[in-house]
Scaffold this motif. Structure first.
Motif, PDB file in Angstrom:
ATOM      1  N   ARG A  32     -32.807   6.794 -20.261  1.00 42.10           N
ATOM      2  CA  ARG A  32     -31.656   7.351 -19.549  1.00 42.10           C
ATOM      3  C   ARG A  32     -31.118   6.439 -18.460  1.00 42.10           C
ATOM      4  NH1 ARG A  32     -29.697  12.338 -20.072  1.00 42.10           N
ATOM      5  NH2 ARG A  32     -30.769  13.705 -21.556  1.00 42.10           N
ATOM      6  N   THR A  33     -31.963   5.596 -17.919  1.00 42.95           N
ATOM      7  CA  THR A  33     -31.547   4.757 -16.801  1.00 42.95           C
ATOM      8  C   THR A  33     -31.234   3.346 -17.279  1.00 42.95           C
ATOM      9  OG1 THR A  33     -33.871   4.248 -16.328  1.00 42.95           O
ATOM     10  CG2 THR A  33     -32.876   6.092 -15.133  1.00 42.95           C
ATOM     11  N   PRO A  34     -30.195   2.729 -16.717  1.00 39.81           N
ATOM     12  CA  PRO A  34     -29.833   1.369 -17.154  1.00 39.81           C
ATOM     13  C   PRO A  34     -30.815   0.330 -16.625  1.00 39.81           C
ATOM     14  CG  PRO A  34     -28.384   2.108 -15.369  1.00 39.81           C
ATOM     15  CD  PRO A  34     -29.261   3.279 -15.728  1.00 39.81           C
ATOM     16  N   PRO A  35     -30.970  -0.797 -17.351  1.00 41.39           N
ATOM     17  CA  PRO A  35     -30.276  -1.076 -18.611  1.00 41.39           C
ATOM     18  C   PRO A  35     -30.889  -0.282 -19.763  1.00 41.39           C
ATOM     19  CG  PRO A  35     -31.797  -2.845 -18.104  1.00 41.39           C
ATOM     20  CD  PRO A  35     -31.831  -1.922 -16.927  1.00 41.39           C
ATOM     21  N   LEU A  36     -30.060   0.322 -20.570  1.00 39.53           N
ATOM     22  CA  LEU A  36     -30.550   1.093 -21.712  1.00 39.53           C
ATOM     23  C   LEU A  36     -29.960   0.547 -23.002  1.00 39.53           C
ATOM     24  CD1 LEU A  36     -28.140   3.335 -22.682  1.00 39.53           C
ATOM     25  CD2 LEU A  36     -28.769   4.280 -20.474  1.00 39.53           C
ATOM     26  N   SER A  37     -30.725   0.654 -24.061  1.00 40.66           N
ATOM     27  CA  SER A  37     -30.331   0.145 -25.371  1.00 40.66           C
ATOM     28  C   SER A  37     -29.808   1.306 -26.214  1.00 40.66           C
ATOM     29  CB  SER A  37     -31.523  -0.527 -26.057  1.00 40.66           C
ATOM     30  OG  SER A  37     -31.189  -0.971 -27.353  1.00 40.66           O
ATOM     31  N   VAL A  38     -28.664   1.114 -26.843  1.00 45.68           N
ATOM     32  CA  VAL A  38     -28.013   2.153 -27.646  1.00 45.68           C
ATOM     33  C   VAL A  38     -27.906   1.675 -29.091  1.00 45.68           C
ATOM     34  CG1 VAL A  38     -25.987   3.626 -27.922  1.00 45.68           C
ATOM     35  CG2 VAL A  38     -26.697   2.879 -25.629  1.00 45.68           C
ATOM     36  N   ARG A  39     -28.449   2.480 -29.994  1.00 45.53           N
ATOM     37  CA  ARG A  39     -28.470   2.137 -31.420  1.00 45.53           C
ATOM     38  C   ARG A  39     -27.438   2.993 -32.164  1.00 45.53           C
ATOM     39  NH1 ARG A  39     -33.089   3.677 -32.051  1.00 45.53           N
ATOM     40  NH2 ARG A  39     -32.926   5.532 -33.372  1.00 45.53           N
ATOM     41  N   PHE A  40     -26.579   2.346 -32.953  1.00 51.62           N
ATOM     42  CA  PHE A  40     -25.570   3.038 -33.747  1.00 51.62           C
ATOM     43  C   PHE A  40     -26.020   3.060 -35.214  1.00 51.62           C
ATOM     44  CE2 PHE A  40     -23.306   1.827 -30.002  1.00 51.62           C
ATOM     45  CZ  PHE A  40     -22.348   2.817 -29.813  1.00 51.62           C
ATOM     46  N   ARG A  41     -25.815   4.235 -35.845  1.00 51.57           N
ATOM     47  CA  ARG A  41     -26.289   4.410 -37.217  1.00 51.57           C
ATOM     48  C   ARG A  41     -25.233   5.120 -38.054  1.00 51.57           C
ATOM     49  NH1 ARG A  41     -31.276   4.051 -39.444  1.00 51.57           N
ATOM     50  NH2 ARG A  41     -31.814   5.333 -41.237  1.00 51.57           N
ATOM     51  N   SER A  42     -25.060   4.679 -39.283  1.00 49.73           N
ATOM     52  CA  SER A  42     -24.131   5.306 -40.219  1.00 49.73           C
ATOM     53  C   SER A  42     -24.663   5.145 -41.625  1.00 49.73           C
ATOM     54  CB  SER A  42     -22.746   4.663 -40.105  1.00 49.73           C
ATOM     55  OG  SER A  42     -21.848   5.208 -41.054  1.00 49.73           O
ATOM     56  N   ALA A  43     -24.562   6.212 -42.405  1.00 51.63           N
ATOM     57  CA  ALA A  43     -25.015   6.174 -43.803  1.00 51.63           C
ATOM     58  C   ALA A  43     -26.450   5.665 -43.898  1.00 51.63           C
ATOM     59  CB  ALA A  43     -24.079   5.328 -44.653  1.00 51.63           C
ATOM     60  N   GLU A  44     -27.323   6.201 -43.013  1.00 53.09           N
ATOM     61  CA  GLU A  44     -28.749   5.859 -42.998  1.00 53.09           C
ATOM     62  C   GLU A  44     -29.013   4.391 -42.697  1.00 53.09           C
ATOM     63  OE1 GLU A  44     -30.810   8.368 -43.155  1.00 53.09           O
ATOM     64  OE2 GLU A  44     -29.076   9.656 -43.420  1.00 53.09           O
ATOM     65  N   GLU A  45     -28.071   3.742 -42.017  1.00 55.93           N
ATOM     66  CA  GLU A  45     -28.226   2.317 -41.715  1.00 55.93           C
ATOM     67  C   GLU A  45     -27.864   2.060 -40.258  1.00 55.93           C
ATOM     68  OE1 GLU A  45     -26.194  -1.996 -42.904  1.00 55.93           O
ATOM     69  OE2 GLU A  45     -25.412  -0.121 -43.738  1.00 55.93           O
ATOM     70  N   ASP A  46     -28.766   1.377 -39.532  1.00 51.95           N
ATOM     71  CA  ASP A  46     -28.439   0.914 -38.182  1.00 51.95           C
ATOM     72  C   ASP A  46     -27.510  -0.290 -38.303  1.00 51.95           C
ATOM     73  OD1 ASP A  46     -30.101   2.857 -37.240  1.00 51.95           O
ATOM     74  OD2 ASP A  46     -31.749   1.502 -36.725  1.00 51.95           O
ATOM     75  N   PHE A  47     -26.326  -0.203 -37.673  1.00 51.31           N
ATOM     76  CA  PHE A  47     -25.393  -1.317 -37.815  1.00 51.31           C
ATOM     77  C   PHE A  47     -25.108  -2.035 -36.501  1.00 51.31           C
ATOM     78  CE2 PHE A  47     -22.648   2.337 -37.012  1.00 51.31           C
ATOM     79  CZ  PHE A  47     -21.703   1.845 -36.120  1.00 51.31           C
ATOM     80  N   ALA A  48     -25.593  -1.493 -35.375  1.00 53.06           N
ATOM     81  CA  ALA A  48     -25.390  -2.192 -34.100  1.00 53.06           C
ATOM     82  C   ALA A  48     -26.375  -1.665 -33.069  1.00 53.06           C
ATOM     83  CB  ALA A  48     -23.961  -2.006 -33.604  1.00 53.06           C
ATOM     84  N   THR A  49     -26.859  -2.549 -32.209  1.00 54.62           N
ATOM     85  CA  THR A  49     -27.668  -2.178 -31.051  1.00 54.62           C
ATOM     86  C   THR A  49     -27.068  -2.874 -29.838  1.00 54.62           C
ATOM     87  OG1 THR A  49     -29.682  -1.947 -32.388  1.00 54.62           O
ATOM     88  CG2 THR A  49     -29.956  -2.189 -30.007  1.00 54.62           C
ATOM     89  N   LEU A  50     -26.623  -2.064 -28.865  1.00 56.32           N
ATOM     90  CA  LEU A  50     -25.901  -2.582 -27.712  1.00 56.32           C
ATOM     91  C   LEU A  50     -26.611  -2.168 -26.430  1.00 56.32           C
ATOM     92  CD1 LEU A  50     -22.293  -1.594 -28.867  1.00 56.32           C
ATOM     93  CD2 LEU A  50     -23.478  -3.764 -29.249  1.00 56.32           C
ATOM     94  N   VAL A  51     -26.270  -2.831 -25.338  1.00 55.37           N
ATOM     95  CA  VAL A  51     -26.901  -2.560 -24.050  1.00 55.37           C
ATOM     96  C   VAL A  51     -25.854  -2.025 -23.075  1.00 55.37           C
ATOM     97  CG1 VAL A  51     -28.049  -3.579 -22.043  1.00 55.37           C
ATOM     98  CG2 VAL A  51     -28.713  -4.276 -24.364  1.00 55.37           C
ATOM     99  N   TYR A  52     -26.186  -0.908 -22.414  1.00 52.19           N
ATOM    100  CA  TYR A  52     -25.417  -0.445 -21.261  1.00 52.19           C
ATOM    101  C   TYR A  52     -26.086  -1.081 -20.051  1.00 52.19           C
ATOM    102  CZ  TYR A  52     -22.963   2.664 -18.026  1.00 52.19           C
ATOM    103  OH  TYR A  52     -22.180   3.161 -17.015  1.00 52.19           O
ATOM    104  N   PRO A  53     -25.427  -2.036 -19.386  1.00 54.94           N
ATOM    105  CA  PRO A  53     -26.117  -2.871 -18.404  1.00 54.94           C
ATOM    106  C   PRO A  53     -26.376  -2.166 -17.071  1.00 54.94           C
ATOM    107  CG  PRO A  53     -23.798  -3.456 -18.514  1.00 54.94           C
ATOM    108  CD  PRO A  53     -24.026  -2.442 -19.594  1.00 54.94           C
ATOM    109  N   ASP A  54     -27.283  -2.743 -16.320  1.00 62.20           N
ATOM    110  CA  ASP A  54     -27.593  -2.267 -14.968  1.00 62.20           C
ATOM    111  C   ASP A  54     -26.626  -2.941 -14.010  1.00 62.20           C
ATOM    112  OD1 ASP A  54     -28.676  -1.191 -12.729  1.00 62.20           O
ATOM    113  OD2 ASP A  54     -30.559  -2.314 -12.804  1.00 62.20           O
ATOM    114  N   ASP A  55     -25.430  -2.382 -13.932  1.00 67.63           N
ATOM    115  CA  ASP A  55     -24.353  -2.980 -13.145  1.00 67.63           C
ATOM    116  C   ASP A  55     -23.585  -1.842 -12.471  1.00 67.63           C
ATOM    117  OD1 ASP A  55     -22.530  -4.746 -12.083  1.00 67.63           O
ATOM    118  OD2 ASP A  55     -22.143  -5.786 -13.979  1.00 67.63           O
TER     119      ASP A  55
END
Length: 306
Positions: A32-55
């Motif tokens: 819940r606290t930054p920096p946190l990693s966010v994983r995006f998934r579609s059609a049973e496939e992870d297609f991106a992992t992004l970071v919400y930075p500590d800024d």
């Protein structure tokens, strides 16, 4: 706006996916606290992992929004969130108030992050009124409904709904203007009821605190305890040293700093730490990996002493 990092991630993704075509996209965060990693998934496939930075909040949100937009647009092959006037993706930026926002490169459409659906109202005269757009508009204004639909009439499209008795009809009419609003049925308002001295099927006597108008089927039982400083919910149910389930109680109630810690809607003692209790409700999903699920209870039963 009072949001934590997860709230800003949810606001960004909510705007991106509000008019996104299928297949659907879901997301999960590692914390819940930054920096946190966010994983995006579609059609049973992870297609991106992004970071919400500590800024700083606005800068962090805009940076995350730009990267999330790039990933989602590449996946869905369409502008998102799309300016309805120019059919281009709105650009994330920090506005004059120092808040994260979206704006059209043509300079005539802008909104705060999380408010993209507001730019779509009212729909143009040739567009079909979308019930999710109406629902979003009502929810943002704190206007509850039981059912909601869009009907065709001789004069055009009409928003119809079932509302709880006592609802402010003028507020609903103002929210959906210029479309007419019709109440198809008035329903009794939800209320909290306390019952003492009830007997269950197992012969055990109990007292209950319940909210009407809510239908859940799942059950949760154990011992009552206060929620810790890092635990969600109004209280927790314990089923072992490492088994603590946060509970949010829908029935009106009060929490006390003394014992008994749980009071009914009138401020009368209801339950104490260690009481044998059972909740009826359902689990609320969490977007954070490994985070305990919150049990949303429409009824709490506490076993009475013999």
């Amino acid at each position: 706006m009072d949001r934590d990092a997860i709230g800003w991630v949810g606001a960004v993704v909510g705007d991106l996916l509000f008019r996104s075509p299928p297949p659907g996209i879901v997301w999960r965060a590692d914390r819940r606290t930054p920096p946190l990693s966010v994983r995006f998934r579609s059609a049973e496939e992870d297609f991106a992992t992004l970071v919400y930075p500590d800024d700083e909040q606005a800068l962090a949100t805009v940076q995350f929004a730009a990267e999330a937009q790039q990933a989602v647009v590449a996946r869905q092959h369409t502008p998102l969130p799309a300016c309805r006037e120019h059919r281009v993706s709105l650009d994330p930026y920090v506005n004059e108030e120092g808040q994260a926002g979206w704006r059209c490169s043509h300079g005539d459409v802008h909104c705060a992050v999380g408010d993209f659906p507001e730019t779509l109202w009212p729909p143009r005269w040739w567009e079909r009124l979308d019930p999710p757009l109406v629902s979003d508009r009502l929810v943002r204004r704190g206007l509850r409904y039981v059912t909601l639909g869009v009907d065709d009439s001789f004069d055009g499209q009409v928003v119809s709904a079932q509302l709880p008795e006592g609802a402010d009809l003028a507020a609903y009419e103002a929210a959906v203007a210029p479309y007419p609003f019709r109440v198809t049925r008035w329903l009794p308002p939800d209320r909290t009821t306390r019952r003492d001295g009830e007997t269950g099927r197992d012969g055990v006597r109990y007292r209950s605190l319940s909210r009407s108008g809510v239908r859940h089927l799942a059950g949760l039982g154990g011992q009552l305890d206060r929620a810790g400083p890092n635990e969600a919910g109004d209280f927790v149910i314990i089923n072992g040293p490492d088994d603590r389930t946060p509970v949010r109680l829908l029935a009106a109630h009060l929490l006390s700093d003394t014992e008994p810690f749980l009071l009914d809607q009138h401020g009368n003692p209801f339950a104490a730490i260690g009481d044998d209790a059972r909740c009826t409700g359902g689990y609320e999903p969490s977007p954070v990996d490994g985070e305990p699920l919150v049990f949303v209870a429409s009824e709490l039963r506490v076993r009475e002493s013999p």
